[in-house]
Design an enzyme around this catalytic site. Structure first.
Site, PDB file in Angstrom:
ATOM      1  N   HIS A  30       0.876  -1.134  -0.114  1.00 22.63           N
ATOM      2  CA  HIS A  30      -0.169   0.139   0.019  1.00 22.63           C
ATOM      3  C   HIS A  30       0.891   1.318   0.096  1.00 22.63           C
ATOM      4  CE1 HIS A  30       1.104  -0.017   4.429  1.00 22.63           C
ATOM      5  NE2 HIS A  30       0.788   1.463   4.426  1.00 22.63           N
TER       6      HIS A  30
HETATM    7  C1  UD1 Z   1      -2.181   5.484   6.024  1.00 25.43           C
HETATM    8  C2  UD1 Z   1      -0.906   5.842   6.565  1.00 25.43           C
HETATM    9  C3  UD1 Z   1       0.486   4.851   6.239  1.00 25.43           C
HETATM   10  C4  UD1 Z   1      -0.088   3.756   6.870  1.00 25.43           C
HETATM   11  C5  UD1 Z   1      -1.521   3.248   6.438  1.00 25.43           C
HETATM   12  C6  UD1 Z   1      -2.245   2.083   6.619  1.00 25.43           C
HETATM   13  C7  UD1 Z   1      -0.444   8.343   6.347  1.00 25.43           C
HETATM   14  C8  UD1 Z   1       0.194   9.588   5.558  1.00 25.43           C
HETATM   15  N1  UD1 Z   1      -0.354   7.268   5.936  1.00 25.43           N
HETATM   16  O1  UD1 Z   1      -1.999   5.246   4.646  1.00 25.43           O
HETATM   17  O2  UD1 Z   1       1.377   5.434   7.024  1.00 25.43           O
HETATM   18  O3  UD1 Z   1       0.709   2.632   6.690  1.00 25.43           O
HETATM   19  O4  UD1 Z   1      -2.440   4.302   6.570  1.00 25.43           O
HETATM   20  O5  UD1 Z   1      -3.146   1.475   6.014  1.00 25.43           O
HETATM   21  O6  UD1 Z   1      -0.955   8.815   7.407  1.00 25.43           O
HETATM   22  N2  UD1 Z   1      -9.405   4.590   2.165  1.00 25.43           N
HETATM   23  C9  UD1 Z   1     -10.443   4.034   2.299  1.00 25.43           C
HETATM   24  N3  UD1 Z   1     -11.086   3.671   3.479  1.00 25.43           N
HETATM   25  C10 UD1 Z   1     -10.568   3.972   4.755  1.00 25.43           C
HETATM   26  C11 UD1 Z   1      -9.132   4.525   4.735  1.00 25.43           C
HETATM   27  C12 UD1 Z   1      -8.774   4.932   3.246  1.00 25.43           C
HETATM   28  O7  UD1 Z   1     -11.157   3.621   1.288  1.00 25.43           O
HETATM   29  O8  UD1 Z   1     -11.084   3.494   5.768  1.00 25.43           O
HETATM   30  C13 UD1 Z   1      -8.811   4.990   0.873  1.00 25.43           C
HETATM   31  C14 UD1 Z   1      -9.280   6.445   0.490  1.00 25.43           C
HETATM   32  O9  UD1 Z   1      -9.204   6.396  -0.910  1.00 25.43           O
HETATM   33  C15 UD1 Z   1      -7.764   7.016   0.929  1.00 25.43           C
HETATM   34  C16 UD1 Z   1      -6.724   6.148   0.644  1.00 25.43           C
HETATM   35  O10 UD1 Z   1      -7.375   4.841   1.101  1.00 25.43           O
HETATM   36  O11 UD1 Z   1      -7.700   8.187  -0.063  1.00 25.43           O
HETATM   37  C17 UD1 Z   1      -5.599   6.356   1.321  1.00 25.43           C
HETATM   38  O12 UD1 Z   1      -6.037   6.597   2.780  1.00 25.43           O
HETATM   39  P1  UD1 Z   1      -4.866   7.505   3.750  1.00 25.43           P
HETATM   40  O13 UD1 Z   1      -5.433   7.332   5.189  1.00 25.43           O
HETATM   41  O14 UD1 Z   1      -5.041   8.741   3.099  1.00 25.43           O
HETATM   42  O15 UD1 Z   1      -3.429   6.769   3.530  1.00 25.43           O
HETATM   43  P2  UD1 Z   1      -3.278   5.254   3.710  1.00 25.43           P
HETATM   44  O16 UD1 Z   1      -2.488   4.954   2.130  1.00 25.43           O
HETATM   45  O17 UD1 Z   1      -4.202   4.285   4.199  1.00 25.43           O
END
Ligand code: UD1
Length: 384
Positions: A205
């Site tokens: 991821h």
């Molecule tokens: C975040 C953390 C990362 C961690 C990861 C674990 C930061 C900068 N990054 O990255 O360090 O390793 O979490 O998962 O804080 N989304 C969903 N459902 C959710 C959450 C997210 O669909 O419940 C999707 C959304 O499209 C979102 C994307 O995932 O834009 C990324 O989510 P985000 O929390 O921004 O970053 P992660 O890649 O999950």
């Protein structure tokens, strides 16, 4: 003693679970649990609260997904009134996600003590958003709790006073050891039609891997080779699933019969998958640690690790994203005899208790003494 414990994203939940438990057990700390809402899907958040027995958050800021700037800013805006209202003695943040730095900033700007659990880890790669979050959070924290010696060394090299740094072990491992027996009862292997241990588990991821079609494609080349040899189970992160489609890589995935793409798993099912796997391929930080304690070979699909002890001990190989290096690492992993590898110091299931003991002594020690002396004086007055 009033403490706000903060969580936001999936890897935070297994870190906060033992800390909440240890706070409650101390009976001296009143922990308020704040969820920023950075992760919000059932399978990315609620499921973990249920499985790990974490109490419902007292407050959910509900910030959701956005760009780094907007998400961080939204957390800051929403968290400030909570701190102003609750007036905690300290705020405790874990890990390296956007919620960590956002809530840390709010605390210190309001003159509230900041505690960082999992401090000092460094990949020395500032293109990782997490590295920026780690550097900034550590630089403003009052109590820095480290999982491994490299964390302590990095903080000292950065000029953090020694008195603020404590090597306490790994709260994520507290949770793993606490849940291993329960996880073994999971029937996820049956659900996935897997017999025995002849499969690999995969997670992916990191933006550097899945936001870049060339790198993502290269990793896929290596997965194609490995899946010819053994099935690969891939619980896919929402970010990765979205990019798979937008880079039109979904067709390639479909053509690989032994690569099984599934929804994100809960904690217990994923732990069972790791315990049972022949090896794990990942770009996660925490999974490098979990496989170390489980003695399951791990190939880290990144150029660096902020958890060097996992590679020093030998369960983890940092192999990057090139086909040749991944497949070479794969061959080595199949031949490794991990039972000889050691467990890092203090990864014994008691890190959260150590953290709470240190806080009670160093942060609240004076307050406890003050309270006790007031009690003594009052009783003397009563007698008089
Ligand atoms: C975040 C953390 C990362 C961690 C990861 C674990 C930061 C900068 N990054 O990255 O360090 O390793 O979490 O998962 O804080 N989304 C969903 N459902 C959710 C959450 C997210 O669909 O419940 C999707 C959304 O499209 C979102 C994307 O995932 O834009 C990324 O989510 P985000 O929390 O921004 O970053 P992660 O890649 O999950």
């Amino acid at each position: 003693m009033k403490l706000i414990n903060v969580v936001g994203a999936r890897p935070n939940f297994m870190k906060i679970a033992p800390i909440m438990k240890a706070c409650k057990a101390s009976r001296a700390i009143e922990p308020l649990l704040v969820h920023t809402g950075q992760h919000y899907d059932e399978k990315m958040s609620d499921l973990f609260f249920r499985q790990l027995g974490i109490p419902e958050p007292n407050i959910n800021l509900g910030v959701g997904s956005a760009s780094h700037a907007v998400q961080t800013a939204n957390i800051i805006k929403a968290f400030e009134p909570v701190v102003l209202d609750y007036k905690p003695d300290a705020v405790l943040v874990v890990g390296d996600v956007n919620s960590t730095i956002a809530c840390g900033l709010v605390a210190v700007k309001l003159g509230v003590k900041l505690i960082h659990v999992e401090a000092g880890l460094r990949s020395f790669d500032r293109s990782m958003p997490e590295e920026i979050n780690r550097l900034l959070t550590d630089s403003i924290s009052d109590f820095l709790f480290c999982t491994e010696q490299s964390g302590v060394d990095n903080l000292i090299n950065e000029g953090i006073p020694k008195e603020k740094i404590f090597l306490v072990g790994n709260v994520m491992i507290d949770t793993l050891l606490d849940n291993k027996v329960k996880a073994k009862k999971s029937n996820i292997l049956d659900q996935l039609n897997l017999n025995g241990d002849d499969f690999a588990a995969l997670t992916l991821h990191r933006p550097a891997n899945v936001d870049n079609p060339t790198v993502f494609g290269r990793i896929l080349d290596a997965l194609e080779v490995i899946q010819n040899d053994m099935p690969i189970i891939f619980p896919i992160h929402p970010r990765t699933r979205r990019n798979l489609k937008s880079f039109h890589l979904d067709k390639r995935f479909e053509e690989l019969p032994n690569l099984q793409l599934i929804d994100p798993l809960g904690y217990l099912d994923f732990l069972k998958l790791m315990i049972s796997a022949r090896l794990v391929l990942t770009d996660s930080g925490g999974i490098q640690e979990e496989t170390t304690i489980l003695k399951v070979p791990c190939l880290t699909l990144r150029e660096n690790t902020e958890r060097p002890i996992t590679a020093e001990i030998g369960s983890n190989q940092v192999v990057g994203t090139d086909l040749a290096r991944i497949t070479e690492g794969y061959k080595q992993a199949l031949n490794s005899h991990l039972q000889h590898f050691e467990i890092p110091p203090l990864w014994d299931g008691h890190a959260a208790e150590r953290i709470v003991d240190i806080l009670l002594d160093k942060l609240w020690g004076n307050k406890i003494v003050e309270t006790q002396s007031v009690t003594v004086q009052t009783s003397i007055l009563h007698k008089a």
